[in-house]
Design an enzyme around this catalytic site. Structure first.
Site, PDB file in Angstrom:
ATOM      1  N   PHE A 253       0.828  -1.200   0.000  1.00  0.00           N
ATOM      2  CA  PHE A 253       0.000   0.000   0.000  1.00  0.00           C
ATOM      3  C   PHE A 253       0.862   1.250   0.000  1.00  0.00           C
ATOM      4  O   PHE A 253       1.837   1.337   0.751  1.00  0.00           O
ATOM      5  CB  PHE A 253      -0.869   0.073   1.263  1.00  0.00           C
ATOM      6  N   ASP A 254       0.482   2.227  -0.802  1.00  0.00           N
ATOM      7  CA  ASP A 254       0.949   3.590  -0.593  1.00  0.00           C
ATOM      8  C   ASP A 254       0.257   4.118   0.662  1.00  0.00           C
ATOM      9  O   ASP A 254      -0.747   3.557   1.121  1.00  0.00           O
ATOM     10  CB  ASP A 254       0.597   4.440  -1.818  1.00  0.00           C
ATOM     11  N   GLY A 255       0.771   5.222   1.208  1.00  0.00           N
ATOM     12  CA  GLY A 255       0.185   5.777   2.421  1.00  0.00           C
ATOM     13  C   GLY A 255      -0.863   6.842   2.159  1.00  0.00           C
ATOM     14  O   GLY A 255      -2.070   6.602   2.246  1.00  0.00           O
TER      15      GLY A 255
END
Length: 365
Positions: free
Chosen positions: A207-209
Site C-alpha cells: 500500500f501507498d500511504g
C-alpha cells in the site's frame, strides 16, 4: 477429464430396450464425472472478507473488448457464445485471487468451522449469456468462485454493498470511481509490462500511504505550500492521527485474518504479509504515518520510506500480488518492473490530466 469433453456413454447392445435400468452403471459414472469436484461451503457475506473482482480484472478479454467497442453488444455476445468452451487467459487479478485461495486453505485447516475467510465474487456488467464461458473458465482453473453478479449492461456498483464488499477491483476506471464515491474500497487494476513470478503460498499486498491508507490531508499541503511547509506540518502534528483513506478498511480486514494465525503461534509463518511503500521521508514525516496506524490498532509487516525515490525497484524485490497507489506515475513505474499495480482514484492528486491518463491506460489492449 476436462470440462466440455465428456466421455461418450457405451452404445446399448441388443435387447437393451427391454432390460431394467439399461446402462445404469455407465450412466452413473458418466454423470458423476460431469459433477464438479466437492468444494468447501461458501461463507455468509457478512462473515467473510469479500473481494469483488470484475471479469476483465480476473481474465484477459482484450479481443472481446475490442469486438464490443467496434462492433457492438450483439456481436460481442455472439462471439462469446461461439467461444464459450475456450477458457479465458488469466488477467492481472488472477495471481491475487489464487493467493487469496491459498490463504483460505490455511485458515480452513486451523479453523474448520470459521467463515472469517476471503470470499471472492465475480462482478460484471456482462449479459447472463456470457456466464457459461466465465463459469467454464473458473472451473478450468479450479477457482473457488461461487457468487456471480451479472448485470446485463447496467452498472454493478449498486450491488457491492449488498455483498458486504471489502475491496472491488476492476479494469473500468469509471466504475472504480463510482465505488469510491459510494465509500467502497476500490482500485483500477493494470497488467504489468512483463511477467514476474510471485509467491504461491503467501499473499503479499503493498500500500501507498497518503490518499490510500490515509486521507489526502498531507498531499493537499504539499500542493498548496510546498515540501518545506509539509515537513513543518507533519512534525507539528506527529501525534495527531491522519484521517482514514479509502483502503484503510481493507488493511483492517487483512490484519484481522493475520491475527488468526498469530493466535496459533504462526506470526513468522503467516501466509499474509503487508507492506507500506511510501514516498514520505522516515526522518521528517515517517513517524506520523506509523503512529496513525498504531492509533487504529493496525500495522504493516514492513514499512519502506523512499523519500521521493522511485517505488518500482523496491516493489520488484517485494513481488507483491498487488500494489495500491493514488498516483499514476507510481502505478506506471510499478508496471514497468513487473508488478501488478492498482490505481486508487482518490484525493487531490486526481488532476484532470492524470484522470485522462488513467482512462487511456485502462482502455488500452
Amino acid at each position: 477429464m476436462e470440462p466440455g469433453e465428456p466421455r461418450a456413454p457405451r452404445e446399448p447392445g441388443p435387447g437393451a430396450e427391454t432390460a431394467a435400468a439399461p446402462g445404469w452403471e455407465e450412466s452413473k459414472t458418466f454423470y458423476d464425472n460431469l459433477a464438479p469436484k466437492k468444494k468447501p461451503k461458501s461463507p455468509k457475506p457478512q462473515n467473510a472478507v469479500t473481494i469483488a473482482v470484475s471479469s476483465r480484472a480476473l481474465f484477459r478479454m482484450d479481443e472481446e473488448q475490442r469486438i464490443y467497442t467496434e462492433q457492438g453488444v450483439e456481436e460481442y455476445v455472439r462471439y462469446q457464445l461461439e467461444h464459450e468452451n475456450e477458457p479465458f487467459s488469466p488477467g492481472p487479478a488472477f495471481p491475487f485471487v489464487k493467493a487469496l485461495e491459498a490463504v483460505n486453505r490455511r485458515l480452513r485447516e486451523l479453523y474448520p468451522e470459521s467463515e472469517d475467510i476471503f470470499d471472492i465474487v465475480l462482478v460484471t456488467n456482462n449479459h447472463a449469456q456470457v456466464g457459461v464461458r466465465l463459469i467454464n473458465s473458473i472451473n478450468h482453473y479450479d477457482l473457488f468462485i461461487e457468487r456471480f453478479c451479472m448485470t446485463g449492461g447496467n452498472s454493478p456498483i449498486c450491488y457491492l454493498k449488498a455483498y458486504h464488499t471489502n475491496l472491488y477491483l476492476s479494469a473500468d476506471a469509471e466504475k472504480v470511481r463510482e465505488a469510491i464515491d459510494e465509500g467502497i474500497a476500490a482500485a483500477t487494476i493494470f497488467s504489468p509490462s512483463r511477467d514476474v513470478a510471485v509467491s504461491q503460498s503467501q499473499l503479499r499486498v503493498a500500500f501507498d500511504g497518503d490518499a490510500v491508507l490515509f486521507s489526502d490531508e498531507s498531499e493537499r499541503i504539499v500542493k498548496a505550500h510546498g515540501l518545506d511547509r509539509f515537513f513543518e506540518h507533519e512534525k507539528a502534528h506527529e501525534n495527531k492521527p491522519l484521517a482514514q483513506g479509502p483502503l484503510k478498511g481493507f488493511l483492517e480486514a487483512l490484519g484481522r485474518l493475520q491475527k488468526k494465525f498469530y493466535s496459533k503461534g504462526l506470526r513468522l509463518e503467516c501466509p499474509i504479509r503487508t507492506y507500506l511503500v511510501t514516498a514520505r521521508s522516515a526522518a521528517s514525516s515517517g513517524a506520523r504515518a506509523l503512529k496513525t496506524l498504531r492509533s487504529w490498532g493496525l500495522e504493516t509487516d514492513e514499512a519502506l520510506f523512499l523519500a521521493g525515490a522511485p517505488k518500482g525497484p523496491l516493489l520488484e524485490k517485494i513481488r507483491p500480488h498487488i500494489f495500491f497507489d493514488d498516483q499514476m506515475f507510481h502505478v506506471a513505474g510499478a508496471q514497468e518492473m513487473g508488478t501488478v499495480a492498482a490505481h486508487v482514484p482518490y484525493g487531490v492528486a486526481q488532476t484532470p490530466k492524470q484522470t485522462v491518463a488513467m482512462k487511456q491506460a485502462a482502455s488500452a489492449p
